[in-house]
Design an enzyme around this catalytic site. Structure first.
Site, PDB file in Angstrom:
ATOM      1  N   MET A  27      41.197  -7.231 -18.516  1.00  0.00           N
ATOM      2  CA  MET A  27      42.188  -6.158 -18.550  1.00  0.00           C
ATOM      3  C   MET A  27      43.256  -6.492 -19.578  1.00  0.00           C
ATOM      4  O   MET A  27      43.802  -7.591 -19.588  1.00  0.00           O
ATOM      5  CB  MET A  27      42.814  -5.973 -17.171  1.00  0.00           C
TER       6      MET A  27
ATOM      7  N   CYS B 224      36.482   1.100 -21.576  1.00  0.00           N
ATOM      8  CA  CYS B 224      37.915   1.400 -21.596  1.00  0.00           C
ATOM      9  C   CYS B 224      38.152   2.899 -21.776  1.00  0.00           C
ATOM     10  O   CYS B 224      37.638   3.506 -22.718  1.00  0.00           O
ATOM     11  CB  CYS B 224      38.606   0.631 -22.719  1.00  0.00           C
TER      12      CYS B 224
ATOM     13  N   LYS C 171      30.441  -4.331 -20.379  1.00  0.00           N
ATOM     14  CA  LYS C 171      31.246  -3.714 -19.301  1.00  0.00           C
ATOM     15  C   LYS C 171      31.350  -2.240 -19.637  1.00  0.00           C
ATOM     16  O   LYS C 171      31.839  -1.864 -20.705  1.00  0.00           O
ATOM     17  CB  LYS C 171      32.638  -4.352 -19.250  1.00  0.00           C
TER      18      LYS C 171
ATOM     19  N   ASN D 122      31.768  -2.794  -9.999  1.00  0.00           N
ATOM     20  CA  ASN D 122      33.216  -2.871 -10.175  1.00  0.00           C
ATOM     21  C   ASN D 122      33.853  -1.554  -9.749  1.00  0.00           C
ATOM     22  O   ASN D 122      33.327  -0.491 -10.017  1.00  0.00           O
ATOM     23  CB  ASN D 122      33.520  -3.178 -11.656  1.00  0.00           C
ATOM     24  N   GLY D 123      34.992  -1.676  -9.063  1.00  0.00           N
ATOM     25  CA  GLY D 123      35.733  -0.481  -8.691  1.00  0.00           C
ATOM     26  C   GLY D 123      36.199  -0.475  -7.252  1.00  0.00           C
ATOM     27  O   GLY D 123      35.384  -0.448  -6.326  1.00  0.00           O
ATOM     28  N   ASP D 124      37.510  -0.570  -7.054  1.00  0.00           N
ATOM     29  CA  ASP D 124      38.141  -0.441  -5.726  1.00  0.00           C
ATOM     30  C   ASP D 124      37.838  -1.582  -4.760  1.00  0.00           C
ATOM     31  O   ASP D 124      38.033  -1.426  -3.556  1.00  0.00           O
ATOM     32  CB  ASP D 124      37.745   0.882  -5.048  1.00  0.00           C
TER      33      ASP D 124
ATOM     34  N   GLY E  18      39.294  -6.573 -10.258  1.00  0.00           N
ATOM     35  CA  GLY E  18      40.317  -6.479 -11.291  1.00  0.00           C
ATOM     36  C   GLY E  18      41.707  -6.269 -10.738  1.00  0.00           C
ATOM     37  O   GLY E  18      42.469  -7.212 -10.542  1.00  0.00           O
ATOM     38  N   ARG E  19      42.041  -5.018 -10.454  1.00  0.00           N
ATOM     39  CA  ARG E  19      43.421  -4.687 -10.059  1.00  0.00           C
ATOM     40  C   ARG E  19      43.879  -5.415  -8.801  1.00  0.00           C
ATOM     41  O   ARG E  19      45.071  -5.707  -8.655  1.00  0.00           O
ATOM     42  CB  ARG E  19      43.548  -3.167  -9.855  1.00  0.00           C
TER      43      ARG E  19
END
Length: 303
Positions: free
Chosen positions: A1, A86, A125, A189-191, A213-214
């Site tokens: 990121m 992205c 990615k 990936n995601g949430d 990630g986040r």
């Protein structure tokens, strides 16, 4: 990121809860192949305790991917990841990031150039599509190349992060990979908010791994199987935040604005009485010493 997984942040993760694999923040091939690349090379500094470490790059020119891969091989990274996911307008308008989904031929040329130039494992990615779900066509195109892994953010570029991640698409990606008898790992990936949920997603979809990630923001213990952030005292949490701020200054004091750290302060300082007021104070700081002073005053007021 971008401006998140920098050297300072990765060192904090390596110390308090190292993941199985680390990724750098993404870096431009154009920039790395230019004369003024010194600051970008600072972004790519790493230490051995971060290994295995994958460097993420973006662009749309196969020749620059080849030259960049040659440079990264000399820097002894463990692998190269190409960002084709992205969603930012400034990236996509130049045919980079998620916009590469719209040009599979060039995307494949960039993958080949990276493999040839670096001689390192190469992954991509990406997302499940640009304006709509087109995984059934997009993933087979990627898997025509000798990729080691495909990391799939389970949303389209259009969806950004505004809708829940579609993990059914990750399960579909596994089936596509298996039907093509390709050896590439499929990483979802995601949430994903914690390790337990990550393991759950692996079982549900059959994917080979999960990228988080986040959810790492403000929680460098997230990959630590022995620690739950709920059991981390405010004193400890703030001590790590101050340590992080000092590391940022050490690595980037001459090249980056300290304001970059503010996104972390918002994450470290949440979920307790007085958090809002403390965050407001931290939004005005200009260096790590000020952070440390404000934190000491706050903790004293709580005792």
């Amino acid at each position: 990121m971008d401006e998140v997984t920098d050297a300072a942040f990765r060192q904090i993760l390596a110390k308090y809860g190292k993941p199985d694999v680390m990724w750098t923040e993404f870096v431009s091939c154009d920039g790395l192949c230019s004369r003024g690349r010194e600051n970008l090379l600072i972004d790519l500094q790493y230490k051995n305790n971060e290994r295995p470490i994958i460097v993420q790059i973006f662009g749309n020119d196969p020749d620059l991917f080849f030259a960049t891969a040659q440079l990264l091989r000399k820097m002894k990274f463990d692998g190269i990841d190409i960002n084709m996911g992205c969603p930012e307008k400034s990236i996509c308008k130049n045919g980079k990031g998620a916009a590469m989904i719209k040009d599979p031929a060039n995307a494949r040329a960039c993958i080949r150039a990276t493999i040839e130039g670096g001689g390192l494992p190469v992954s991509v990615k990406t997302r499940i599509g640009f304006s709509q779900d087109e995984l059934d066509n997009w993933l087979p195109e990627l898997l025509k190349e000798d990729l080691s892994a495909v990391v799939i953010h389970a949303r389209t570029r259009k969806e950004m992060s505004k809708v829940p991640a579609n993990w059914r698409a990750i399960k579909r990606a596994v089936k596509i990979r298996d039907s093509l008898k390709h050896s590439a790992l499929i990483i979802g990936n995601g949430d994903v908010k914690n390790l337990a949920q990550g393991y759950q997603r692996v079982v549900q979809t059959g994917c080979d791994g999960v990228m988080i990630g986040r959810a790492t923001f403000g929680n460098p213990w997230i990959f630590n199987r022995q620690i739950d952030i709920k059991n981390i005292s405010l004193t400890k949490r703030f001590a790590v935040m101050v340590e992080h701020a000092k590391l940022f200054e050490k690595y980037f004091g001459q090249t980056k604005n300290f304001a970059v750290m503010k996104k972390y302060f918002k994450a470290y300082v949440s979920g307790f009485a007085g958090a809002k007021e403390l965050r407001m104070q931290l939004m005005a700081v200009e260096n790590a010493k000020q952070v440390e002073k404000i934190v000491k005053v706050f903790l004293k007021s709580q005792s």
